[in-house]
Motif scaffolding. Structure first.
Motif, PDB file in Angstrom:
ATOM      1  N   THR A   1      -0.826  -5.886  -9.313  1.00 14.41           N
ATOM      2  CA  THR A   1      -0.315  -4.513  -8.923  1.00 14.41           C
ATOM      3  C   THR A   1       0.967  -4.611  -8.035  1.00 14.41           C
ATOM      4  OG1 THR A   1      -2.761  -3.835  -8.503  1.00 14.41           O
ATOM      5  CG2 THR A   1      -0.694  -2.553  -7.365  1.00 14.41           C
ATOM      6  N   LEU A   2       1.227  -5.701  -7.284  1.00 13.04           N
ATOM      7  CA  LEU A   2       2.611  -5.838  -6.809  1.00 13.04           C
ATOM      8  C   LEU A   2       3.537  -6.328  -7.693  1.00 13.04           C
ATOM      9  CD1 LEU A   2       3.986  -6.585  -4.188  1.00 13.04           C
ATOM     10  CD2 LEU A   2       3.545  -8.989  -4.327  1.00 13.04           C
ATOM     11  N   GLU A   3       3.294  -6.941  -8.526  1.00 13.73           N
ATOM     12  CA  GLU A   3       4.267  -7.393  -9.690  1.00 13.73           C
ATOM     13  C   GLU A   3       4.753  -6.035 -10.501  1.00 13.73           C
ATOM     14  OE1 GLU A   3       5.312 -10.372 -13.374  1.00 13.73           O
ATOM     15  OE2 GLU A   3       3.054 -10.240 -12.595  1.00 13.73           O
ATOM     16  N   CYS A   4       3.666  -5.203 -10.883  1.00 14.82           N
ATOM     17  CA  CYS A   4       3.887  -4.100 -11.789  1.00 14.82           C
ATOM     18  C   CYS A   4       4.741  -2.819 -10.937  1.00 14.82           C
ATOM     19  CB  CYS A   4       2.564  -3.593 -12.165  1.00 14.82           C
ATOM     20  SG  CYS A   4       2.588  -2.119 -13.385  1.00 14.82           S
ATOM     21  N   GLU A   5       4.149  -2.548  -9.770  1.00 16.82           N
ATOM     22  CA  GLU A   5       4.632  -1.514  -8.985  1.00 16.82           C
ATOM     23  C   GLU A   5       5.862  -1.822  -8.323  1.00 16.82           C
ATOM     24  OE1 GLU A   5       1.738  -0.060  -6.315  1.00 16.82           O
ATOM     25  OE2 GLU A   5       0.380   0.608  -8.035  1.00 16.82           O
ATOM     26  N   LEU A   6       6.404  -2.995  -7.785  1.00 15.90           N
ATOM     27  CA  LEU A   6       7.460  -3.413  -7.373  1.00 15.90           C
ATOM     28  C   LEU A   6       8.434  -4.262  -8.006  1.00 15.90           C
ATOM     29  CD1 LEU A   6       9.003  -2.976  -4.528  1.00 15.90           C
ATOM     30  CD2 LEU A   6       7.683  -5.080  -3.747  1.00 15.90           C
ATOM     31  N   VAL A   7       7.764  -5.342  -8.053  1.00 22.95           N
ATOM     32  CA  VAL A   7       8.590  -6.637  -8.579  1.00 22.95           C
ATOM     33  C   VAL A   7       9.473  -6.449  -9.820  1.00 22.95           C
ATOM     34  CG1 VAL A   7       8.795  -9.274  -9.344  1.00 22.95           C
ATOM     35  CG2 VAL A   7       7.270  -8.345  -7.263  1.00 22.95           C
ATOM     36  N   MET A   8       8.804  -5.684 -10.625  1.00 29.69           N
ATOM     37  CA  MET A   8       9.086  -5.515 -12.232  1.00 29.69           C
ATOM     38  C   MET A   8      10.412  -4.559 -12.338  1.00 29.69           C
ATOM     39  SD  MET A   8       8.210  -8.348 -13.771  1.00 29.69           S
ATOM     40  CE  MET A   8       8.790  -8.038 -15.295  1.00 29.69           C
ATOM     41  N   ARG A   9      10.392  -3.487 -11.178  1.00 29.89           N
ATOM     42  CA  ARG A   9      11.148  -2.361 -11.141  1.00 29.89           C
ATOM     43  C   ARG A   9      12.655  -2.759 -10.432  1.00 29.89           C
ATOM     44  NH1 ARG A   9       7.029   2.359 -10.324  1.00 29.89           N
ATOM     45  NH2 ARG A   9       5.634   1.858 -11.890  1.00 29.89           N
ATOM     46  N   HIS A  10      12.537  -3.800  -9.812  1.00 34.14           N
ATOM     47  CA  HIS A  10      13.845  -4.018  -8.860  1.00 34.14           C
ATOM     48  C   HIS A  10      14.628  -5.622  -9.294  1.00 34.14           C
ATOM     49  CE1 HIS A  10      12.053  -0.751  -7.160  1.00 34.14           C
ATOM     50  NE2 HIS A  10      12.572  -0.727  -5.944  1.00 34.14           N
ATOM     51  N   ASP A  11      15.940  -5.599  -8.897  1.00 33.77           N
ATOM     52  CA  ASP A  11      16.496  -6.541  -8.829  1.00 33.77           C
ATOM     53  C   ASP A  11      17.226  -6.926  -7.411  1.00 33.77           C
ATOM     54  OD1 ASP A  11      16.313  -7.282 -11.535  1.00 33.77           O
ATOM     55  OD2 ASP A  11      17.872  -6.002 -12.113  1.00 33.77           O
ATOM     56  N   TRP A  12      16.845  -8.031  -6.828  1.00 31.99           N
ATOM     57  CA  TRP A  12      17.246  -8.206  -5.570  1.00 31.99           C
ATOM     58  C   TRP A  12      18.413  -9.350  -5.456  1.00 31.99           C
ATOM     59  CZ3 TRP A  12      12.065  -7.796  -6.464  1.00 31.99           C
ATOM     60  CH2 TRP A  12      11.300  -6.557  -5.713  1.00 31.99           C
ATOM     61  N   HIS A  13      19.528  -9.338  -4.682  1.00 33.25           N
ATOM     62  CA  HIS A  13      20.583 -10.282  -4.461  1.00 33.25           C
ATOM     63  C   HIS A  13      20.129 -11.384  -3.712  1.00 33.25           C
ATOM     64  CE1 HIS A  13      23.111  -7.433  -6.793  1.00 33.25           C
ATOM     65  NE2 HIS A  13      22.621  -6.406  -5.711  1.00 33.25           N
ATOM     66  N   THR A  14      19.316 -11.048  -2.830  1.00 35.35           N
ATOM     67  CA  THR A  14      18.884 -12.329  -1.981  1.00 35.35           C
ATOM     68  C   THR A  14      17.506 -12.610  -1.827  1.00 35.35           C
ATOM     69  OG1 THR A  14      18.998 -11.207   0.156  1.00 35.35           O
ATOM     70  CG2 THR A  14      20.976 -12.024  -0.753  1.00 35.35           C
ATOM     71  N   ARG A  15      16.910 -13.561  -1.360  1.00 29.56           N
ATOM     72  CA  ARG A  15      15.360 -13.761  -1.119  1.00 29.56           C
ATOM     73  C   ARG A  15      15.119 -12.899  -0.088  1.00 29.56           C
ATOM     74  NH1 ARG A  15      12.150 -18.917  -1.902  1.00 29.56           N
ATOM     75  NH2 ARG A  15      13.752 -19.067  -3.407  1.00 29.56           N
TER      76      ARG A  15
ATOM     77  N   ARG B   1      12.044 -10.287   0.265  1.00 30.25           N
ATOM     78  CA  ARG B   1      10.946 -10.570   1.212  1.00 30.25           C
ATOM     79  C   ARG B   1      10.743  -9.189   1.820  1.00 30.25           C
ATOM     80  NH1 ARG B   1      12.035 -15.560   4.284  1.00 30.25           N
ATOM     81  NH2 ARG B   1      11.189 -16.408   2.445  1.00 30.25           N
ATOM     82  N   GLY B   2      11.975  -8.562   2.441  1.00 18.45           N
ATOM     83  CA  GLY B   2      11.950  -7.224   2.994  1.00 18.45           C
ATOM     84  C   GLY B   2      11.102  -6.177   2.338  1.00 18.45           C
ATOM     85  N   ALA B   3      11.650  -6.111   1.010  1.00 16.98           N
ATOM     86  CA  ALA B   3      11.084  -5.216   0.239  1.00 16.98           C
ATOM     87  C   ALA B   3       9.475  -5.302   0.081  1.00 16.98           C
ATOM     88  CB  ALA B   3      11.646  -5.079  -1.355  1.00 16.98           C
ATOM     89  N   ILE B   4       9.034  -6.536  -0.218  1.00 14.21           N
ATOM     90  CA  ILE B   4       7.624  -6.966  -0.349  1.00 14.21           C
ATOM     91  C   ILE B   4       6.790  -6.548   0.901  1.00 14.21           C
ATOM     92  CG2 ILE B   4       5.901  -8.808  -0.738  1.00 14.21           C
ATOM     93  CD1 ILE B   4       7.965  -9.986  -2.797  1.00 14.21           C
ATOM     94  N   PHE B   5       7.444  -7.008   1.987  1.00 14.71           N
ATOM     95  CA  PHE B   5       6.934  -6.523   3.352  1.00 14.71           C
ATOM     96  C   PHE B   5       6.632  -5.007   3.617  1.00 14.71           C
ATOM     97  CE2 PHE B   5       6.946  -5.325   7.825  1.00 14.71           C
ATOM     98  CZ  PHE B   5       5.878  -6.069   8.274  1.00 14.71           C
ATOM     99  N   ARG B   6       7.766  -4.340   3.349  1.00 20.02           N
ATOM    100  CA  ARG B   6       7.697  -2.751   3.129  1.00 20.02           C
ATOM    101  C   ARG B   6       6.695  -2.191   2.346  1.00 20.02           C
ATOM    102  NH1 ARG B   6      13.087  -3.655   3.848  1.00 20.02           N
ATOM    103  NH2 ARG B   6      13.372  -3.224   1.662  1.00 20.02           N
ATOM    104  N   TYR B   7       6.395  -2.570   1.085  1.00 21.96           N
ATOM    105  CA  TYR B   7       5.544  -2.316   0.298  1.00 21.96           C
ATOM    106  C   TYR B   7       4.200  -2.562   0.636  1.00 21.96           C
ATOM    107  CZ  TYR B   7       2.834  -2.262  -4.085  1.00 21.96           C
ATOM    108  OH  TYR B   7       1.735  -1.966  -5.016  1.00 21.96           O
ATOM    109  N   ILE B   8       3.987  -3.652   0.997  1.00 17.07           N
ATOM    110  CA  ILE B   8       2.715  -4.118   1.553  1.00 17.07           C
ATOM    111  C   ILE B   8       2.068  -3.245   2.921  1.00 17.07           C
ATOM    112  CG2 ILE B   8       1.092  -5.912   2.521  1.00 17.07           C
ATOM    113  CD1 ILE B   8       2.519  -7.967   0.626  1.00 17.07           C
ATOM    114  N   GLU B   9       2.868  -3.218   3.946  1.00 15.22           N
ATOM    115  CA  GLU B   9       2.621  -2.768   5.134  1.00 15.22           C
ATOM    116  C   GLU B   9       2.976  -1.304   4.997  1.00 15.22           C
ATOM    117  OE1 GLU B   9       1.199  -3.925   7.764  1.00 15.22           O
ATOM    118  OE2 GLU B   9       0.883  -5.817   6.683  1.00 15.22           O
ATOM    119  N   GLY B  10       3.824  -0.947   4.519  1.00 12.55           N
ATOM    120  CA  GLY B  10       4.086   0.556   4.367  1.00 12.55           C
ATOM    121  C   GLY B  10       3.469   1.780   3.219  1.00 12.55           C
TER     122      GLY B  10
END
Length: 77
Positions: free
Chosen positions: A23-37, A41-50
């Motif tokens: 679910t994480l990969e489908c809903e968040l990771v595959m939809r964005h490109d990040w410039h830094t780790r 990390r911040g986007a994944i934290f906001r996705y999980i907690e928010g």
């Protein structure tokens, strides 16, 4: 308390974790490109907690948010 350990090769051993990461990969990771780790990390934290833990409506809870489900459980207890 003892950790739950199933037999070697049990296909259901990691079913919950595998479902979450899919679910994480489908809903968040595959939809964005990040410039830094740190950005990732911040986007994944906001996705999980928010979103995932507070607002997402899984079928397990009868399509109510986890926060609403917890509130119902507290009222029953």
């Amino acid at each position: 308390m003892l950790a739950s350990m199933s037999g070697k090769g049990d296909c259901y051993d990691n079913a919950v974790a595998e479902s979450f990461f899919a679910t994480l990969e489908c809903e968040l990771v595959m939809r964005h490109d990040w410039h830094t780790r740190a950005d990732a990390r911040g986007a994944i934290f906001r996705y999980i907690e928010g979103w995932y833990n507070r607002k997402r409506r899984p079928s397990t809870f009868g399509y109510v948010s986890p926060a609403e489900h917890e509130g119902r459980q507290r009222m029953v207890a």
